[in-house]
Design a protein around this motif. Structure first.
Motif, PDB file in Angstrom:
ATOM      1  N   GLY A   1      38.580  46.108  39.918  1.00  0.00           N
ATOM      2  CA  GLY A   1      37.136  46.076  40.051  1.00  0.00           C
ATOM      3  C   GLY A   1      36.359  46.059  38.755  1.00  0.00           C
ATOM      4  N   ALA A   2      37.023  46.305  37.623  1.00  0.00           N
ATOM      5  CA  ALA A   2      36.307  46.413  36.348  1.00  0.00           C
ATOM      6  C   ALA A   2      35.700  45.075  35.929  1.00  0.00           C
ATOM      7  CB  ALA A   2      37.239  46.938  35.258  1.00  0.00           C
ATOM      8  N   LEU A   3      36.494  44.011  36.029  1.00  0.00           N
ATOM      9  CA  LEU A   3      35.990  42.711  35.600  1.00  0.00           C
ATOM     10  C   LEU A   3      34.902  42.199  36.546  1.00  0.00           C
ATOM     11  CD1 LEU A   3      36.513  40.829  33.245  1.00  0.00           C
ATOM     12  CD2 LEU A   3      38.072  39.536  34.707  1.00  0.00           C
ATOM     13  N   ALA A   4      35.045  42.507  37.829  1.00  0.00           N
ATOM     14  CA  ALA A   4      34.008  42.133  38.787  1.00  0.00           C
ATOM     15  C   ALA A   4      32.688  42.820  38.449  1.00  0.00           C
ATOM     16  CB  ALA A   4      34.444  42.476  40.207  1.00  0.00           C
ATOM     17  N   GLU A   5      32.778  44.061  37.968  1.00  0.00           N
ATOM     18  CA  GLU A   5      31.571  44.777  37.565  1.00  0.00           C
ATOM     19  C   GLU A   5      30.949  44.128  36.326  1.00  0.00           C
ATOM     20  OE1 GLU A   5      28.589  47.847  37.497  1.00  0.00           O
ATOM     21  OE2 GLU A   5      29.752  46.732  38.975  1.00  0.00           O
ATOM     22  N   VAL A   6      31.783  43.682  35.388  1.00  0.00           N
ATOM     23  CA  VAL A   6      31.280  42.953  34.221  1.00  0.00           C
ATOM     24  C   VAL A   6      30.518  41.704  34.664  1.00  0.00           C
ATOM     25  CG1 VAL A   6      31.916  41.631  32.165  1.00  0.00           C
ATOM     26  CG2 VAL A   6      33.072  43.796  32.662  1.00  0.00           C
ATOM     27  N   ALA A   7      31.120  40.944  35.584  1.00  0.00           N
ATOM     28  CA  ALA A   7      30.488  39.719  36.074  1.00  0.00           C
ATOM     29  C   ALA A   7      29.164  40.031  36.772  1.00  0.00           C
ATOM     30  CB  ALA A   7      31.431  38.983  37.016  1.00  0.00           C
ATOM     31  N   ARG A   8      29.134  41.118  37.540  1.00  0.00           N
ATOM     32  CA  ARG A   8      27.896  41.498  38.232  1.00  0.00           C
ATOM     33  C   ARG A   8      26.799  41.844  37.235  1.00  0.00           C
ATOM     34  NH1 ARG A   8      24.892  45.640  39.694  1.00  0.00           N
ATOM     35  NH2 ARG A   8      26.172  47.150  38.540  1.00  0.00           N
ATOM     36  N   LEU A   9      27.157  42.628  36.213  1.00  0.00           N
ATOM     37  CA  LEU A   9      26.183  43.022  35.203  1.00  0.00           C
ATOM     38  C   LEU A   9      25.685  41.816  34.414  1.00  0.00           C
ATOM     39  CD1 LEU A   9      27.990  46.237  33.928  1.00  0.00           C
ATOM     40  CD2 LEU A   9      25.796  46.180  35.135  1.00  0.00           C
TER      41      LEU A   9
ATOM     42  N   ALA B   1      33.096  33.377  34.187  1.00  0.00           N
ATOM     43  CA  ALA B   1      32.411  32.087  34.248  1.00  0.00           C
ATOM     44  C   ALA B   1      32.316  31.577  35.682  1.00  0.00           C
ATOM     45  CB  ALA B   1      33.136  31.071  33.367  1.00  0.00           C
ATOM     46  N   GLU B   2      33.389  31.727  36.443  1.00  0.00           N
ATOM     47  CA  GLU B   2      33.360  31.273  37.830  1.00  0.00           C
ATOM     48  C   GLU B   2      32.317  32.053  38.632  1.00  0.00           C
ATOM     49  OE1 GLU B   2      36.361  30.549  41.629  1.00  0.00           O
ATOM     50  OE2 GLU B   2      37.177  31.053  39.663  1.00  0.00           O
ATOM     51  N   SER B   3      32.222  33.358  38.371  1.00  0.00           N
ATOM     52  CA  SER B   3      31.213  34.169  39.051  1.00  0.00           C
ATOM     53  C   SER B   3      29.808  33.699  38.683  1.00  0.00           C
ATOM     54  CB  SER B   3      31.397  35.643  38.674  1.00  0.00           C
ATOM     55  OG  SER B   3      30.377  36.436  39.243  1.00  0.00           O
TER      56      SER B   3
END
Length: 215
Positions: free
Chosen positions: A198-206, A51-53
């Motif tokens: 890095g997995a959650l950051a990738e979720v946020a990017r997608l 959500a923050e992303s």
């Protein structure tokens, strides 16, 4: 309000008050409603990070508890409400209606972000309203949406970890029943909770890319 700030609000889910946190950046491009997974809540660290992303990307976010405090206490004993997809979907749909009326989110295109069983609730809710413009599922159980999958009109992104093999198979089977535009994204090396670096950051990017495209 800053992009990282949220305000506690109460969402009227057709006579049931649900606790929620609303975050609104300057000039939001849309609003994303989060439907958490089984046994989780609006305080889920993973959903709050996504959500923050999304707020940094310019989207308002609504993280809410789909169960009341009393229901949460009951569910901790019985475990049955967290899998009541019909009930959870009704409350997701009510939260979508709420955002369409709230003074700071009224008129914004709406997206849904669902995790685990919350993904099924999000898809069932999306199947019943034209207000939802896009859906993202993280490690979700879209198969639990059943017949509603064929009625979903909103473009749907299914994000699954490569090491979450059983859930990946369930997502692939559910995708075959979707008639709306959809895509499966597999995050390499990730397990169900996307706890790997890095997995959650990738979720946020997608998720951010999907909402930019469809909201």
């Amino acid at each position: 309000m800053t992009t990282s700030g949220t305000t506690a609000v109460s969402v009227d889910a057709w006579g049931v008050d649900l606790a929620a946190d609303l975050g609104v950046p300057d000039d939001p491009a849309g609003v994303v409603v989060f439907a958490h997974g089984s046994g989780s809540s609006r305080h889920s660290g993973r959903n709050r990070a996504v959500a923050e992303s999304l707020r940094r990307d310019g989207y308002a976010t609504l993280l809410l508890d789909l169960l009341t405090d009393r229901e949460e206490r009951e569910d901790r004993v019985t475990g049955h409400l967290r899998f009541d997809i019909g009930l959870l979907a009704e409350r997701v749909a009510a939260s979508v209606e709420w955002t369409s009326r709230h003074r700071v989110t009224r008129g914004l295109p709406v997206g849904l972000f669902g995790a685990s069983t919350g993904a099924a609730a999000a898809l069932v809710a999306a199947a019943g309203t034209y207000l939802v413009r896009a859906v993202v599922s993280r490690g979700g159980r879209p198969d639990l949406a059943g017949r509603a999958l064929g009625r979903v009109r909103a473009p749907t992104l299914l994000v699954v970890g490569s090491r979450d093999e059983e859930v990946l198979d369930l997502n692939r089977a559910a995708a075959e029943r979707l008639t709306a535009p959809h895509r499966i994204e597999v995050v390499r090396g990730a397990t169900h909770l996307f706890e790997e670096p890095g997995a959650l950051a990738e979720v946020a990017r997608l998720a951010g890319g999907w909402f930019r495209e469809h909201l």
